[in-house]
Design an enzyme around this catalytic site. Structure first.
Site, PDB file in Angstrom:
ATOM      1  N   LYS A  24       3.988  -0.486   3.207  1.00 43.65           N
ATOM      2  CA  LYS A  24       3.786  -0.095   4.609  1.00 43.65           C
ATOM      3  C   LYS A  24       3.937   1.413   4.772  1.00 43.65           C
ATOM      4  O   LYS A  24       3.189   2.051   5.513  1.00 43.65           O
ATOM      5  CB  LYS A  24       4.772  -0.843   5.510  1.00 43.65           C
ATOM      6  CG  LYS A  24       4.470  -2.334   5.590  1.00 43.65           C
ATOM      7  CD  LYS A  24       5.479  -3.058   6.462  1.00 43.65           C
ATOM      8  CE  LYS A  24       5.263  -4.568   6.368  1.00 43.65           C
ATOM      9  NZ  LYS A  24       6.327  -5.316   7.049  1.00 43.65           N
ATOM     10  N   THR A  67      -5.398 -12.559   1.760  1.00 43.90           N
ATOM     11  CA  THR A  67      -4.596 -12.943   0.598  1.00 43.90           C
ATOM     12  C   THR A  67      -3.470 -11.931   0.437  1.00 43.90           C
ATOM     13  O   THR A  67      -3.369 -10.966   1.197  1.00 43.90           O
ATOM     14  CB  THR A  67      -5.443 -12.897  -0.688  1.00 43.90           C
ATOM     15  OG1 THR A  67      -5.747 -11.521  -0.993  1.00 43.90           O
ATOM     16  CG2 THR A  67      -6.747 -13.661  -0.527  1.00 43.90           C
ATOM     17  N   VAL A  80       0.592  -3.490   9.034  1.00 43.73           N
ATOM     18  CA  VAL A  80       1.871  -2.897   9.438  1.00 43.73           C
ATOM     19  C   VAL A  80       2.111  -3.202  10.916  1.00 43.73           C
ATOM     20  O   VAL A  80       1.245  -2.941  11.752  1.00 43.73           O
ATOM     21  CB  VAL A  80       1.892  -1.362   9.248  1.00 43.73           C
ATOM     22  CG1 VAL A  80       3.280  -0.805   9.569  1.00 43.73           C
ATOM     23  CG2 VAL A  80       1.479  -0.966   7.839  1.00 43.73           C
ATOM     24  N   GLY A  83       8.421 -18.344   7.980  1.00 50.85           N
ATOM     25  CA  GLY A  83       7.176 -17.645   7.658  1.00 50.85           C
ATOM     26  C   GLY A  83       7.282 -16.134   7.743  1.00 50.85           C
ATOM     27  O   GLY A  83       6.280 -15.436   7.777  1.00 50.85           O
ATOM     28  N   GLU A 123       6.978 -12.507   2.691  1.00 51.05           N
ATOM     29  CA  GLU A 123       5.738 -12.495   1.924  1.00 51.05           C
ATOM     30  C   GLU A 123       5.681 -13.783   1.090  1.00 51.05           C
ATOM     31  O   GLU A 123       6.720 -14.408   0.847  1.00 51.05           O
ATOM     32  CB  GLU A 123       5.711 -11.279   0.978  1.00 51.05           C
ATOM     33  CG  GLU A 123       5.555  -9.945   1.679  1.00 51.05           C
ATOM     34  CD  GLU A 123       4.202  -9.807   2.367  1.00 51.05           C
ATOM     35  OE1 GLU A 123       3.170  -9.864   1.695  1.00 51.05           O
ATOM     36  OE2 GLU A 123       4.187  -9.658   3.602  1.00 51.05           O
ATOM     37  N   ASP A 136       7.248  -4.423  -0.344  1.00 50.71           N
ATOM     38  CA  ASP A 136       6.466  -4.600   0.875  1.00 50.71           C
ATOM     39  C   ASP A 136       6.682  -3.423   1.838  1.00 50.71           C
ATOM     40  O   ASP A 136       5.738  -2.903   2.422  1.00 50.71           O
ATOM     41  CB  ASP A 136       6.857  -5.930   1.537  1.00 50.71           C
ATOM     42  CG  ASP A 136       5.913  -6.296   2.657  1.00 50.71           C
ATOM     43  OD1 ASP A 136       4.708  -6.440   2.384  1.00 50.71           O
ATOM     44  OD2 ASP A 136       6.375  -6.412   3.805  1.00 50.71           O
ATOM     45  N   GLU A 140      -5.309  -3.665  10.891  1.00 50.59           N
ATOM     46  CA  GLU A 140      -4.272  -3.591  11.921  1.00 50.59           C
ATOM     47  C   GLU A 140      -3.040  -4.411  11.577  1.00 50.59           C
ATOM     48  O   GLU A 140      -1.917  -4.007  11.875  1.00 50.59           O
ATOM     49  CB  GLU A 140      -4.853  -4.059  13.260  1.00 50.59           C
ATOM     50  CG  GLU A 140      -3.932  -3.894  14.456  1.00 50.59           C
ATOM     51  CD  GLU A 140      -3.613  -2.434  14.760  1.00 50.59           C
ATOM     52  OE1 GLU A 140      -4.545  -1.604  14.748  1.00 50.59           O
ATOM     53  OE2 GLU A 140      -2.433  -2.117  14.988  1.00 50.59           O
ATOM     54  N   LYS A 143      -2.225  -5.841   1.933  1.00 48.10           N
ATOM     55  CA  LYS A 143      -1.885  -4.415   1.829  1.00 48.10           C
ATOM     56  C   LYS A 143      -2.284  -3.811   0.490  1.00 48.10           C
ATOM     57  O   LYS A 143      -2.399  -2.594   0.364  1.00 48.10           O
ATOM     58  CB  LYS A 143      -0.374  -4.220   1.987  1.00 48.10           C
ATOM     59  CG  LYS A 143       0.213  -4.731   3.280  1.00 48.10           C
ATOM     60  CD  LYS A 143       1.735  -4.580   3.263  1.00 48.10           C
ATOM     61  CE  LYS A 143       2.377  -5.354   4.391  1.00 48.10           C
ATOM     62  NZ  LYS A 143       2.358  -6.830   4.150  1.00 48.10           N
TER      63      LYS A 143
END
Lengths: 257, 257
Positions: free
Chosen positions: B223, B101, B150, B205, B208, B219, B147, B125
């Site tokens: 990261k 999600t 990022v 796509g 986010e 975002d 994994e 994240k």
């Protein structure tokens, strides 16, 4: 804390760097991975030191110093298969066998270690690059790792494994496959002569123990075999063409071959 | 063959891609890794489908089609913690909980899964980027992986983990941290207008679920937090400065915010 008995075949440049890393990262490995590497046995081509309870860090350092001075590690060593026989007799289980030699003929030792359920780690490319029929089980074995055979510290092998594990198909691989040849060519571009470039590469530890394996392309060929076989192509040595730099080397002052 | 019960939170773009991958790689995963992922439960924000014996591939495909058509997965879902309570009652052990999600507030579910000894995989994240005091145990936990948070398919996280596990110290990290912003900037360079570039990125796509998280820098900031915390720096959100592109977005035709 999990104790992992380590049997180290090879105490050349790679083996000594590994021993130093084991010594230097004891606290880190204990806290991050909750394990400890007990190096129970170190062997070079002639001699060994064996301590089932684990060699002390002072003993490991002595091995490093002895090898750097061109001396023996200890007494006359046993054959590799006999070494493995000693382990269960000494009550050691779930061992890790590291082959950081550049030796031929290690396959029986590796096979026996895998059959015993041990983990095996290779810096030695040769077991992976024999005839496909002999080598293919290594590429499917869950307890065998060989990250440092190609790309050094770069995550080449692990990435290829991960891509294949998750269903990606590999269409091609491109790369500069030899740090040694890359270094030598850069030095030639800068006007260095071949003999000097090779001597420098050797002094900095870039070359294989026998630099002819770099210059003749054998080392690059082995890396291609490893990457190709990982990618799913059952390549054989004779299918790969490499161009040798050895003729240049014959005229160079560095090597007398 | 080892059967691994999978509980999938999220059936958006990432969740659907994961389901397709699980379906498409069944034979490969069986032969290479000797395991099978039994997806026992898929949840979106409102609905779920739960089948303790494992949902069939036809059911998984139906979930994909339903979500693509904007429909519900199944009946009204339970709360995440209640979902986890169902698992031992249904005789399921050694489960794998995947949070794909982009939701806030997943921490109690993740913590409960880890306490139960389950593996946890995050594409989300947000649990990793809350206050350091709450998040730090995730960065030391052996059963948590993230994994894809990022670098997408690139081996960024695994490489950083490997470097740290083997005693390397990280001095700095450089990178282009947003595929979305990279794409938009490339399109602007080519003369596209901002609205169109953003609409295209969204259609492909890249963005986010809420594109403001890309454009506002949230975002990218997440990261940076993840990479920095992995590198050993206990960074907090407010220590990281990012420049927002959101003011540009306010004047763009694409979004009505």
């Amino acid at each position: 804390m999990k104790h992992i008995p380590v049997i180290l075949f090879g105490a050349g440049g790679v083996g000594r760097a590994l021993l130093r890393q084991i010594i230097d990262t004891r606290d880190l490995v204990a806290s991050r991975n909750r394990c400890r590497f007990d190096v129970v046995c170190v062997l070079d081509s002639r001699s060994w030191l064996w301590q089932p309870a684990g060699l002390g860090d002072d003993q490991l350092l002595q091995i490093i110093y002895a090898k750097e001075a061109g001396q023996r590690i200890g007494g006359r060593r046993l054959d590799g298969l006999q070494v493995l026989d000693q382990l269960p007799e000494a009550g050691l289980e779930r061992c890790l066998v590291a082959d950081v030699t550049a030796a031929v003929g290690m396959e029986p030792v590796i096979n026996k270690a895998l059959e015993a359920g041990y983990g095996v780690v290779l810096a030695n490319k040769k077991p992976l690059t024999g005839p496909w029929e002999d080598a293919k089980h290594y590429f499917a074995h869950p307890s065998l790792r060989y990250e440092s055979t190609v790309g050094g510290g770069q995550p080449v092998i692990s990435t290829l494994r991960y891509l294949r594990d998750t269903g990606d198909q590999i269409f091609g691989i491109e790369g500069q496959l030899s740090g040694t040849l890359g270094y030598i060519c850069s030095q030639l571009d800068r006007g260095s002569d071949f003999s000097q470039a090779l001597a420098d590469a050797n002094a900095m530890g870039y070359t294989e123990p026998d630099p002819r394996e770099d210059l003749g392309g054998q080392d690059v060929k082995r890396k291609i075999l490893i990457l190709g076989r990982m990618a799913g192509w059952p390549l054989e040595d004779e299918e790969i063409e490499v161009e040798s730099l050895e003729s240049q080397m014959r005229t160079a002052k560095y090597c007398d071959i």
